[in-house]
Design an enzyme around this catalytic site. Structure first.
Site, PDB file in Angstrom:
ATOM      1  N   GLU A 179       0.801  -1.229   0.000  1.00  0.00           N
ATOM      2  CA  GLU A 179       0.000   0.000   0.000  1.00  0.00           C
ATOM      3  C   GLU A 179       0.838   1.285   0.000  1.00  0.00           C
ATOM      4  O   GLU A 179       0.680   2.144   0.865  1.00  0.00           O
ATOM      5  CB  GLU A 179      -0.926   0.007   1.234  1.00  0.00           C
ATOM      6  CG  GLU A 179      -1.869  -1.179   1.263  1.00  0.00           C
ATOM      7  CD  GLU A 179      -2.801  -1.157   2.475  1.00  0.00           C
ATOM      8  OE1 GLU A 179      -3.971  -1.505   2.300  1.00  0.00           O
ATOM      9  OE2 GLU A 179      -2.350  -0.809   3.584  1.00  0.00           O
TER      10      GLU A 179
HETATM   11  C1  ACM Z   1      -1.898  -5.442   4.244  1.00  0.00           C
HETATM   12  O1  ACM Z   1      -2.944  -5.909   4.703  1.00  0.00           O
HETATM   13  N1  ACM Z   1      -1.843  -4.200   3.836  1.00  0.00           N
HETATM   14  C2  ACM Z   1      -0.704  -6.252   4.122  1.00  0.00           C
END
Ligand code: ACM
Length: 641
Positions: free
Chosen positions: A284
């Site tokens: 992310e």
């Molecule tokens: C995650 O759940 N961003 C690894």
């Protein structure tokens, strides 16, 4: 639980009384001695008997120590034989003996003449070498005792990897002596000292559990930048993030200083964490700071990096080399997957099973976490049905399948704290542990639940607080009133997970997690038993009485509780569900067909009532709906006759 690979029951049972003893013959070392000592203490707690030994012996016949620090390819197999006159565990390694001792302690049950371990011959070994729990200690702080009791519980269900998510936007949780502003400015004072880290690693090692640190980078890094803003891709200043989601701050991938810092930081952490694997997160990453920085864009253009993915690829390859210099192999979430990385890198898949299969096909090893996200508070049956080798991985050849090392359940801590975390991990993690350890052919849901519930109670004696915190949390909410009716409501409710809570109110890490939803369980064992009763109404003579007792209690509960505030509607609804349930039982008892419009009305009422309220759902609806459906079927069958 987890079910052993092979179980052959015998006849009779070994008595477990004060004369019980555990002794080794063959190899032994201090680690085995400590494990044997813990076993006796556990059995003492579990049975309430002060054990002094002297007669009935569990012999441990262990071949060798095994690797000094638990290793991925370690032999964890064991054989356990229990007879009325004694028992023996045979294993190649101390870790194998430790796994066998957990099976032995689970087999103890009250018999007609006191506690006993039924005769049995077990041969057991794990299906997957990597069986983990990831715990986020950044969004909510988890003090050392939380970690230790969860390590004990992991060992009890034969998990062998503790993945410690140690840094994120909301907190940097490890003491760095080289860069002390990381914890001094990035943690609100909630961090593990290096001595504490060493003691946790040692505690885990004793139980055959590897500890993998995760320092998430280059995104999810706001807490680093509070003390070291120069690491970021925009000037700052930065503050510890109190909310959650995906934030813009990201490390500057274009400056040599970033890698110099990370080289020194990784050198320090590589010495602190003995495991050869090191997790760099990598999930992310918001590219906003990279695209808004003229110097980063110029650097990217000079180097031919077309987009953020290419930039992150360069960052990952650089970190991979730094890790290798410090003797570590890289692990990353599936966003890091890129065929330009070295083939040693392990890919941890959280976004789906396809990325895991893709990585395995490209020659990379991988771990599955998609499907094992405990923070969604799904039923154990949902996780149990996910297999690391199913879905896209089912089409892999044997060589590719062998690259899938296992999986990890993930406990992200947006909506859990030290008080509630055990109840969000356990007992559901025991079902996932079985998926990782036991044969793939084991898929029966009823059998899983029938074994998970007693294991949940045993975990009390291991030291977990998933059950012991429940009543006090409800009593705290009830104040001076009796918590009895509130408990009835909580037993009939199920807490909702991250997706439902995210938008329910303006949450942050400063909002207390002390409401009804935090006390309520992810999955109601009470309701599950009633669902079984509703399904087995015809075959189980006790079922109607149990359903009647529950529905009567529910129907009267709102008048007893007369709550105000956010649970008022939920409480009213439980009593409506109880009344509908009592009416269904009456139709079923008399054999009188329920009118069609009555069935339609109740079906609609239950659908409305099942909608989330106060961030929980009323699980109580489920057994009643089964009965309404049975009445609808009876009508159709009657008409067709
Ligand atoms: C995650 O759940 N961003 C690894």
């Amino acid at each position: 639980m987890p079910m052993p690979a092979s179980v052959a029951p015998g006849s009779g049972a070994m008595p477990i009384d004060a004369t019980f003893a555990v002794e080794s013959r063959g190899f032994s070392d201090a680690r085995l001695d400590r494990a044997m000592h813990r076993l006796v203490e556990r059995i003492s707690r579990q049975t309430g008997i002060e054990i002094h030994g002297g007669k009935t012996v569990l012999w441990i016949e262990c071949g060798a120590a095994g690797p000094p620090y638990p290793a991925l390819d370690e032999d964890e197999s064991y054989r356990l034989e229990i007879t009325p006159s004694g028992a023996t565990i045979r294993s190649a390694t101390v870790t194998g003996a430790i796994r066998g001792m957990e099976t032995f302690v689970q087999s103890i049950d009250p018999g007609a003449n006191g506690f006993e371990a039924p005769s049995v011959r077990i041969e057991d070994h794990p299906r997957f070498a990597w069986r983990g729990l990831m715990l986020d200690v950044s969004r909510h702080w988890m003090p050392v005792p939380v970690i230790l009791r969860n390590l004990d519980a992991m060992a009890a269900v034969k998990l062998n990897v503790f993945h410690w998510h140690l840094s994120d936007d909301q907190g940097f949780r490890v003491e760095s002596k080289r860069f002390p502003k990381l914890q001094q400015l990035g943690s609100d004072g909630h961090f593990y000292t290096q001595a504490q880290v060493r003691s946790v690693v040692e505690y885990a090692r004793d139980r055959g559990i590897r500890v993998i640190p995760e320092f998430d980078m280059p995104g999810h890094t706001t807490s680093w930048f509070v003390g070291y803003p120069g690491l970021a891709s925009a000037p700052g200043p930065y503050e510890i993030e109190r909310k959650w989601g995906i934030f813009q701050p990201a490390m500057d991938p274009s400056r040599d200083e970033t890698y110099k810092f990370l080289d020194e930081f990784i050198a320090e952490m590589a010495a602190l964490f003995p495991d050869p694997y090191f997790h760099i997160g990598g999930d992310e990453v918001d590219p906003a700071q990279w695209s808004q920085s003229k110097s980063i864009q110029a650097w990217a253009a000079r180097n031919g990096f077309k987009d953020a993915h290419a930039i992150q690829g360069y960052f990952n390859r650089t970190i991979e080399k730094i890790l290798a210099r410090h003797g570590k192999t890289m692990i990353g979430w599936d966003e890091v997957f890129d065929t330009t990385l070295g083939h040693d890198t392990i890919m941890q898949s959280w976004r789906g099973q396809a990325s895991l299969a893709d990585a395995a096909r490209a020659g990379f090893r991988g771990l599955l976490s998609f499907g094992y996200y405990l923070d969604h508070l799904q039923p154990a049956s949902v996780h149990y049905a996910v297999d690391p080798l199913s879905g896209a991985a089912a089409g892999l050849n044997d060589e590719q399948k062998a690259r899938i090392l296992g999986g990890e359940a993930c406990m992200w801590s947006e909506y859990v704290d030290a008080e509630t975390v055990d109840s969000r991990i356990w007992p559901r993690l025991a079902a996932i542990a079985e998926r990782f350890w036991s044969p793939a052919s084991l898929t029966d849901i009823d059998s899983m639940y029938a074994r998970m519930e007693p294991v949940s109670r045993l975990l009390d004696w291991v030291g977990l607080e998933h059950r012991s915190n429940y009543q006090p949390m409800l009593e705290r909410l009830a104040g001076e009133k009796s918590a009895g009716p509130l408990r009835v409501l909580a037993d009939a409710s199920e807490a909702l997970g991250i997706d439902a809570r995210r938008d329910a109110r303006p949450y942050s890490s400063l909002v207390p997690l002390n409401r009804f939803v935090d006390a309520a369980r992810p999955e109601s064992a009470t309701v599950r038993r009633l669902e079984l009763d509703a399904r087995n109404l015809a075959s189980d003579p006790a079922a109607p009485a149990e359903l009647n007792a529950a529905f009567t209690l529910w129907a009267a509960n709102d008048a007893r509780l007369h709550p105000t505030g956010e649970i008022a509607e939920l409480s009213k609804n439980l009593s409506i569900v109880g009344s509908i349930g009592l009416q269904t039982l009456e139709y079923l008892r008399t054999g009188q067909p329920a009118p069609e419009n009555w069935i339609a009305q109740q079906t609609e009422a239950l659908r409305e009532i099942e909608k989330p309220s106060a961030e929980v759902t009323l699980a109580a609806v489920r057994p009643v709906r089964l009965l309404v459906e049975a009445l609808a079927r009876a009508r159709t069958n009657g008409r067709n006759k």
